[in-house]
Write a protein that holds these residues in place. Structure first.
Motif, PDB file in Angstrom:
ATOM      1  N   ALA A 165       0.943  -1.030  -0.017  1.00 33.92           N
ATOM      2  CA  ALA A 165      -0.029   0.093  -0.056  1.00 33.92           C
ATOM      3  C   ALA A 165       0.665   1.271   0.025  1.00 33.92           C
ATOM      4  CB  ALA A 165      -0.716  -0.048   1.046  1.00 33.92           C
ATOM      5  N   VAL A 238      -9.110  -3.242   1.099  1.00 29.67           N
ATOM      6  CA  VAL A 238      -7.961  -2.644   0.427  1.00 29.67           C
ATOM      7  C   VAL A 238      -7.862  -3.101  -1.049  1.00 29.67           C
ATOM      8  CG1 VAL A 238      -5.540  -3.203   0.496  1.00 29.67           C
ATOM      9  CG2 VAL A 238      -6.618  -3.037   2.652  1.00 29.67           C
ATOM     10  N   ALA A 241     -10.271  -0.379  -2.825  1.00 26.73           N
ATOM     11  CA  ALA A 241      -9.444   0.985  -2.774  1.00 26.73           C
ATOM     12  C   ALA A 241      -8.412   0.987  -3.925  1.00 26.73           C
ATOM     13  CB  ALA A 241      -8.913   1.409  -1.453  1.00 26.73           C
ATOM     14  N   ALA A 242      -7.795  -0.085  -3.935  1.00 25.00           N
ATOM     15  CA  ALA A 242      -6.621   0.074  -4.980  1.00 25.00           C
ATOM     16  C   ALA A 242      -7.494  -0.071  -6.750  1.00 25.00           C
ATOM     17  CB  ALA A 242      -5.833  -1.374  -5.124  1.00 25.00           C
ATOM     18  N   MET A 250      -8.046   4.126   0.956  1.00 24.54           N
ATOM     19  CA  MET A 250      -6.854   2.859   1.307  1.00 24.54           C
ATOM     20  C   MET A 250      -6.491   3.273   2.897  1.00 24.54           C
ATOM     21  SD  MET A 250      -5.091   0.544   0.529  1.00 24.54           S
ATOM     22  CE  MET A 250      -5.067   0.271  -1.507  1.00 24.54           C
TER      23      MET A 250
END
Length: 289
Positions: A165, A238, A241-242, A250
């Motif tokens: 991340a 996660v 969000a990516a 994120m």
């Protein structure tokens, strides 16, 4: 003076004298947790670096059905011991118990987590050093140096997600499309890493609508209370969000559920801001039933 050995008679006597302990139902546990969350300020999110691993009953049964015994070497982290029953497995995770006080513990951890991808050797080293230090400190403080390979592999996988991340955020900020795509692909694939699915194949988070007291205004307000039901329940968030190229989302997900540290997030400090993360999630529209 000779100290008599512990016998079966001792065990039977202690068992007979022990008071009964009632098992709380899932509903009772939920009710208790809801009361605790209601009394806490909404901006406070309890954080523990190394929580116990809790896995579903179906997974417990499946793993206990696959046996295997390893021979422990002298002065080795390998103990040859595995969870004895479903309760041990649920509390500590699957796999062999390792002795964190053994001299080869760092090299054993390096070996058993070799399949977990990191952006670089340096980010992997940060995660492994932290794990070894945590486990040895726990062993010293609690007089117990045992932890399962399954639990530790999952913890390292969580750290890998933090590192990816950070790489994803750094690439986005610098306009490195190739680096951002690679990091996004790793974050999307993390939900299927064996180190994750061995502990949590469900990866589920539920929400509840509640009337709670806003500590800033003193008024009762309707909030979405997110309840993490499985250890890696936030991994799909996660991934989303990516996919959405949403840095704020994120940061919020990792800020609330992630175990990320400053050493892992030099380019993504927003993911360490718990208050900001909670405020972001509370501002989201209530999900539909």
């Amino acid at each position: 003076m000779h100290t008599p050995r512990w016998t079966d008679e001792h065990s039977r006597t202690i068992t007979a004298a022990a008071p009964p302990v009632l098992t709380a139902s899932e509903t009772e546990l939920d009710r208790t947790w809801a009361r605790v969350r209601e009394d806490l300020p909404t901006a406070e999110v309890p954080r523990r670096r190394r929580p116990r691993v809790a896995i579903g009953a179906a997974v417990v049964a499946a793993i206990l059905g696959v046996g295997g015994v390893a021979t422990a070497a002298v002065l080795s982290a390998h103990t040859g011991r595995y969870p004895a029953d479903a309760e041990d497995l649920e509390l500590g995770g699957p796999g062999e118990y390792l002795d964190a006080t053994a001299p080869d513990f760092p090299s054993v951890i390096d070996e058993v987590t070799d399949d977990i991808p990191f952006p670089s050797k340096a980010t992997r080293a940060i995660a492994l050093r932290a794990l070894v230090a945590d486990e040895r400190r726990d062993a010293e403080n609690e007089h117990s140096g045992d932890a399962t390979t399954g639990a530790m592999r999952y913890w390292v996988a969580r750290d890998a997600v933090c590192s990816w991340a950070n790489s994803w955020s750094a690439a986005m900020a610098s306009g490195d499309a190739t680096g951002q795509t690679r990091a996004a692909e790793m974050l999307e694939g993390a939900t299927a890493w064996p180190a994750v699915t061995d502990v949590d194949p469900e990866q589920r988070i539920e929400y509840r609508r509640k009337r709670i007291l806003d500590p800033r205004t003193g008024q009762r307000v309707t909030r979405t209370v997110w309840v993490e039901n499985t250890p890696a329940g936030y991994f799909p968030l996660v991934r989303k969000a990516a996919q959405d190229n949403d840095r704020d989302a994120m940061a919020a997900v990792l800020g609330v559920w992630g175990p990320c540290t400053a050493a892992q997030m030099p380019d993504f400090p927003q993911a360490l801001d718990t208050d900001r993360a909670v405020a972001y999630l509370q501002a989201l529209p209530l999900p539909r039933d």
